[in-house]
Motif scaffolding. Structure first.
Motif, PDB file in Angstrom:
ATOM      1  N   ILE A   1       0.817  -1.203   0.000  1.00 58.15           N
ATOM      2  CA  ILE A   1       0.000   0.000   0.000  1.00 58.15           C
ATOM      3  C   ILE A   1       0.854   1.258   0.000  1.00 58.15           C
ATOM      4  CG2 ILE A   1      -1.605   1.367   1.400  1.00 58.15           C
ATOM      5  CD1 ILE A   1      -3.042  -1.181   2.118  1.00 58.15           C
ATOM      6  N   ALA A   2       1.862   1.307   0.850  1.00 59.76           N
ATOM      7  CA  ALA A   2       2.705   2.506   0.940  1.00 59.76           C
ATOM      8  C   ALA A   2       3.391   2.788  -0.395  1.00 59.76           C
ATOM      9  CB  ALA A   2       3.735   2.352   2.046  1.00 59.76           C
ATOM     10  N   ALA A   3       3.841   1.727  -1.056  1.00 59.48           N
ATOM     11  CA  ALA A   3       4.513   1.912  -2.345  1.00 59.48           C
ATOM     12  C   ALA A   3       3.535   2.389  -3.411  1.00 59.48           C
ATOM     13  CB  ALA A   3       5.181   0.605  -2.779  1.00 59.48           C
ATOM     14  N   LEU A   4       2.331   1.822  -3.426  1.00 57.35           N
ATOM     15  CA  LEU A   4       1.335   2.228  -4.416  1.00 57.35           C
ATOM     16  C   LEU A   4       0.871   3.658  -4.197  1.00 57.35           C
ATOM     17  CD1 LEU A   4      -0.865  -0.990  -4.753  1.00 57.35           C
ATOM     18  CD2 LEU A   4       0.798  -0.100  -6.391  1.00 57.35           C
ATOM     19  N   ASP A   5       0.802   4.076  -2.929  1.00 62.29           N
ATOM     20  CA  ASP A   5       0.425   5.461  -2.639  1.00 62.29           C
ATOM     21  C   ASP A   5       1.405   6.450  -3.273  1.00 62.29           C
ATOM     22  OD1 ASP A   5      -1.913   5.056  -1.279  1.00 62.29           O
ATOM     23  OD2 ASP A   5      -1.003   5.059   0.710  1.00 62.29           O
ATOM     24  N   ALA A   6       2.656   6.020  -3.403  1.00 64.33           N
ATOM     25  CA  ALA A   6       3.695   6.914  -3.939  1.00 64.33           C
ATOM     26  C   ALA A   6       3.740   6.893  -5.464  1.00 64.33           C
ATOM     27  CB  ALA A   6       5.055   6.514  -3.379  1.00 64.33           C
ATOM     28  N   LEU A   7       2.999   5.988  -6.103  1.00 65.87           N
ATOM     29  CA  LEU A   7       3.003   5.881  -7.559  1.00 65.87           C
ATOM     30  C   LEU A   7       1.784   6.588  -8.157  1.00 65.87           C
ATOM     31  CD1 LEU A   7       3.962   2.112  -7.925  1.00 65.87           C
ATOM     32  CD2 LEU A   7       5.451   4.071  -8.358  1.00 65.87           C
ATOM     33  N   SER A   8       1.968   7.105  -9.359  1.00 66.94           N
ATOM     34  CA  SER A   8       0.863   7.823 -10.021  1.00 66.94           C
ATOM     35  C   SER A   8       0.151   6.884 -10.999  1.00 66.94           C
ATOM     36  CB  SER A   8       1.409   9.057 -10.749  1.00 66.94           C
ATOM     37  OG  SER A   8       2.530   8.715 -11.535  1.00 66.94           O
ATOM     38  N   TRP A   9      -0.366   5.777 -10.483  1.00 65.57           N
ATOM     39  CA  TRP A   9      -0.988   4.770 -11.332  1.00 65.57           C
ATOM     40  C   TRP A   9      -2.379   5.172 -11.824  1.00 65.57           C
ATOM     41  CZ3 TRP A   9      -5.492   3.059  -9.108  1.00 65.57           C
ATOM     42  CH2 TRP A   9      -5.597   3.180  -7.707  1.00 65.57           C
ATOM     43  N   LEU A  10      -2.944   6.233 -11.257  1.00 62.88           N
ATOM     44  CA  LEU A  10      -4.262   6.679 -11.708  1.00 62.88           C
ATOM     45  C   LEU A  10      -4.204   7.342 -13.082  1.00 62.88           C
ATOM     46  CD1 LEU A  10      -5.880   8.106  -8.444  1.00 62.88           C
ATOM     47  CD2 LEU A  10      -6.692   6.180  -9.799  1.00 62.88           C
ATOM     48  N   GLU A  11      -3.028   7.802 -13.483  1.00 54.54           N
ATOM     49  CA  GLU A  11      -2.873   8.479 -14.771  1.00 54.54           C
ATOM     50  C   GLU A  11      -2.297   7.517 -15.807  1.00 54.54           C
ATOM     51  OE1 GLU A  11      -3.967  11.408 -15.405  1.00 54.54           O
ATOM     52  OE2 GLU A  11      -4.568  11.814 -13.328  1.00 54.54           O
ATOM     53  N   PRO A  12      -3.055   7.194 -16.867  1.00 58.44           N
ATOM     54  CA  PRO A  12      -2.547   6.269 -17.899  1.00 58.44           C
ATOM     55  C   PRO A  12      -1.232   6.724 -18.518  1.00 58.44           C
ATOM     56  CG  PRO A  12      -4.910   6.627 -18.165  1.00 58.44           C
ATOM     57  CD  PRO A  12      -4.448   7.597 -17.112  1.00 58.44           C
ATOM     58  N   ALA A  13      -0.987   8.027 -18.539  1.00 58.97           N
ATOM     59  CA  ALA A  13       0.249   8.541 -19.135  1.00 58.97           C
ATOM     60  C   ALA A  13       1.489   8.068 -18.386  1.00 58.97           C
ATOM     61  CB  ALA A  13       0.213  10.068 -19.168  1.00 58.97           C
ATOM     62  N   ASN A  14       1.302   7.621 -17.140  1.00 58.56           N
ATOM     63  CA  ASN A  14       2.443   7.189 -16.326  1.00 58.56           C
ATOM     64  C   ASN A  14       2.631   5.671 -16.313  1.00 58.56           C
ATOM     65  OD1 ASN A  14       3.002   9.889 -15.453  1.00 58.56           O
ATOM     66  ND2 ASN A  14       1.316   9.720 -13.989  1.00 58.56           N
ATOM     67  N   ASP A  15       1.895   4.953 -17.167  1.00 58.98           N
ATOM     68  CA  ASP A  15       1.932   3.491 -17.129  1.00 58.98           C
ATOM     69  C   ASP A  15       3.315   2.919 -17.427  1.00 58.98           C
ATOM     70  OD1 ASP A  15      -0.678   3.521 -16.463  1.00 58.98           O
ATOM     71  OD2 ASP A  15      -1.436   2.545 -18.285  1.00 58.98           O
ATOM     72  N   ALA A  16       4.165   3.693 -18.109  1.00 56.03           N
ATOM     73  CA  ALA A  16       5.505   3.201 -18.441  1.00 56.03           C
ATOM     74  C   ALA A  16       6.484   3.367 -17.293  1.00 56.03           C
ATOM     75  CB  ALA A  16       6.034   3.925 -19.672  1.00 56.03           C
ATOM     76  N   ASP A  17       6.083   4.087 -16.244  1.00 55.48           N
ATOM     77  CA  ASP A  17       6.978   4.302 -15.110  1.00 55.48           C
ATOM     78  C   ASP A  17       7.253   2.986 -14.384  1.00 55.48           C
ATOM     79  OD1 ASP A  17       6.859   6.920 -15.786  1.00 55.48           O
ATOM     80  OD2 ASP A  17       5.609   7.558 -14.098  1.00 55.48           O
ATOM     81  N   PRO A  18       8.465   2.818 -13.839  1.00 56.59           N
ATOM     82  CA  PRO A  18       8.788   1.596 -13.082  1.00 56.59           C
ATOM     83  C   PRO A  18       7.803   1.388 -11.921  1.00 56.59           C
ATOM     84  CG  PRO A  18      10.774   2.881 -13.511  1.00 56.59           C
ATOM     85  CD  PRO A  18       9.617   3.748 -13.927  1.00 56.59           C
ATOM     86  N   GLY A  19       7.340   0.158 -11.770  1.00 56.74           N
ATOM     87  CA  GLY A  19       6.423  -0.160 -10.681  1.00 56.74           C
ATOM     88  C   GLY A  19       4.963   0.004 -11.036  1.00 56.74           C
ATOM     89  N   ASN A  20       4.675   0.548 -12.230  1.00 60.68           N
ATOM     90  CA  ASN A  20       3.282   0.791 -12.621  1.00 60.68           C
ATOM     91  C   ASN A  20       2.730  -0.287 -13.551  1.00 60.68           C
ATOM     92  OD1 ASN A  20       2.438   3.021 -11.201  1.00 60.68           O
ATOM     93  ND2 ASN A  20       3.012   4.510 -12.765  1.00 60.68           N
ATOM     94  N   GLN A  21       3.336  -1.484 -13.540  1.00 62.26           N
ATOM     95  CA  GLN A  21       2.901  -2.511 -14.478  1.00 62.26           C
ATOM     96  C   GLN A  21       1.476  -3.000 -14.216  1.00 62.26           C
ATOM     97  OE1 GLN A  21       5.365  -2.762 -12.267  1.00 62.26           O
ATOM     98  NE2 GLN A  21       5.758  -4.884 -11.597  1.00 62.26           N
ATOM     99  N   HIS A  22       0.961  -2.752 -13.015  1.00 58.63           N
ATOM    100  CA  HIS A  22      -0.411  -3.180 -12.703  1.00 58.63           C
ATOM    101  C   HIS A  22      -1.394  -2.002 -12.729  1.00 58.63           C
ATOM    102  CE1 HIS A  22       1.134  -7.095 -11.521  1.00 58.63           C
ATOM    103  NE2 HIS A  22       2.016  -6.494 -10.746  1.00 58.63           N
ATOM    104  N   ALA A  23      -0.976  -0.880 -13.293  1.00 58.83           N
ATOM    105  CA  ALA A  23      -1.763   0.343 -13.218  1.00 58.83           C
ATOM    106  C   ALA A  23      -3.156   0.194 -13.844  1.00 58.83           C
ATOM    107  CB  ALA A  23      -1.006   1.500 -13.884  1.00 58.83           C
ATOM    108  N   ALA A  24      -3.241  -0.393 -15.036  1.00 59.84           N
ATOM    109  CA  ALA A  24      -4.534  -0.510 -15.716  1.00 59.84           C
ATOM    110  C   ALA A  24      -5.509  -1.349 -14.897  1.00 59.84           C
ATOM    111  CB  ALA A  24      -4.339  -1.115 -17.108  1.00 59.84           C
ATOM    112  N   ALA A  25      -5.027  -2.462 -14.342  1.00 54.55           N
ATOM    113  CA  ALA A  25      -5.898  -3.316 -13.517  1.00 54.55           C
ATOM    114  C   ALA A  25      -6.329  -2.581 -12.255  1.00 54.55           C
ATOM    115  CB  ALA A  25      -5.166  -4.606 -13.157  1.00 54.55           C
ATOM    116  N   LEU A  26      -5.418  -1.832 -11.661  1.00 54.54           N
ATOM    117  CA  LEU A  26      -5.749  -1.090 -10.441  1.00 54.54           C
ATOM    118  C   LEU A  26      -6.795  -0.010 -10.725  1.00 54.54           C
ATOM    119  CD1 LEU A  26      -2.205  -0.740  -8.830  1.00 54.54           C
ATOM    120  CD2 LEU A  26      -4.149  -1.981  -7.867  1.00 54.54           C
ATOM    121  N   ARG A  27      -6.713   0.636 -11.883  1.00 55.63           N
ATOM    122  CA  ARG A  27      -7.704   1.661 -12.220  1.00 55.63           C
ATOM    123  C   ARG A  27      -9.094   1.044 -12.351  1.00 55.63           C
ATOM    124  NH1 ARG A  27      -3.403   3.810 -15.346  1.00 55.63           N
ATOM    125  NH2 ARG A  27      -4.130   2.790 -17.257  1.00 55.63           N
TER     126      ARG A  27
END
Length: 324
Positions: free
Chosen positions: A62-88
């Motif tokens: 949770i703490a790590a995800l809070d620090a990532l901008s996974w809500l924005e599709p433009a950031n999906d290429a950032d390290p650690g955001n590989q699950h961003a689409a599923a999380l949205r």
């Protein structure tokens, strides 16, 4: 001697059992899984409960995800955001579930305690950090947990099987062997079953659910003396653990006040002379404070810190702001 810390967990089961069933990355532990089928509008159209081994691809913190901008599709290429689409997608689903229950957003704060150095030593350093509740990740975790627990409560209720249900009526929550509404969550029935390694109630309920999945005789039938005893004992035990946790946090708050040499604290009035401190997880009555409106901010001076009682003696200085 053992030094108990607020952030440390006292496990219910032996370490070997916890290790065998923990959902650790790279393992395939046995688990009770809940599957939900969704339509295009993310409405749940069907559910299925299975007993299976689940390959755990990765653990998301949770703490790590809070620090990532996974809500924005433009950031999906950032390290650690590989699950961003599923999380949205899960976040959208969780928001719909919360809205359907009429959930009200409450801005709560979590406090994390850490002791640097030997906790028995007088010169150890205490760190108390805060984390705002209600983040998108919190919403996903809480709503899907509620969904699973409500679904599984219905599974037992439909089979007329007893369990350790959480029932809330007229603001009072209790454990019951029979299902009933949980008014606070606005659901027709509710139980805890998502943490069988952490809570005994969840372990009991999963035993019942395994019988439902296998269509076999449940280990606890109506009138089971063992189940009724567990239900009767749970609230008392749960309250005792809660009181111990609160006292433990209070002690380390006192140590922190001493360490930081804090002479004044601010707090907000809950009602009458009961206040909640702004920087620390402390709620207490200020006996020399004149009546203040709920929500008013006040300044308090630290008169004495008693680690043995333990107790924090403060005096009212002044009100600095009206109700928020």
């Amino acid at each position: 001697s053992t030094v108990y810390m607020p952030g440390h967990k006292i496990t219910m089961l032996p370490d070997a059992v916890v290790s065998a069933f923990s959902l650790d990355e790279g393992k395939s532990p046995a688990a009770l899984s809940l599957y939900a089928t969704l339509d295009a509008a993310l409405n749940v159209t069907a559910t299925e409960t299975r007993v299976e081994r689940v390959p755990i691809a990765s653990n998301l913190r949770i703490a790590a995800l809070d620090a990532l901008s996974w809500l924005e599709p433009a950031n999906d290429a950032d390290p650690g955001n590989q699950h961003a689409a599923a999380l949205r997608t899960l976040y959208q689903l969780a928001q719909q579930m919360a809205a359907a229950r009429g959930e009200q957003t409450v801005n709560r704060v979590d406090y994390n305690f850490a002791v640097i150095g030997n906790a028995d030593a007088a010169d150890c350093r205490i760190e108390i950090t805060t984390r705002q509740r209600g983040s998108p990740v919190d919403t996903i975790v809480s709503e899907l947990m509620i969904f699973a627990n409500v679904t599984w409560a219905k599974a037992l209720a439909d089979k007329h099987l007893p369990g350790m249900f959480r029932v809330q009526a007229a603001g009072k929550t209790k454990m019951s062997s029979l299902p009933g509404p949980h008014e606070g969550l606005n659901v027709p029935h509710y139980l805890w079953a998502t943490s069988p390694l952490r809570r005994y109630s969840d372990l009991v309920n999963q035993r019942q659910l395994l019988a439902v999945v296998d269509d076999s005789s449940a280990p606890y039938q109506r009138g089971s003396a063992e189940l009724l005893a567990a239900v009767a004992d749970f609230d008392t035990t749960y309250s005792a653990y809660g009181d111990f946790q609160q006292q433990m946090e209070f002690y380390w708050c006192l140590r922190f006040i001493q360490q930081e040499q804090i002479g004044k604290l601010t707090a907000h009035v809950i009602r009458e002379n009961l206040v909640r401190f702004d920087r620390l997880p402390i709620v207490q009555r200020i006996h020399d404070m004149p009546g203040q409106a709920p929500g008013a901010q006040v300044i308090l001076s630290v008169a004495e810190v008693d680690l043995f009682e333990p107790a924090l003696h403060v005096r009212f200085v002044e009100a600095v702001a009206g109700p928020l």
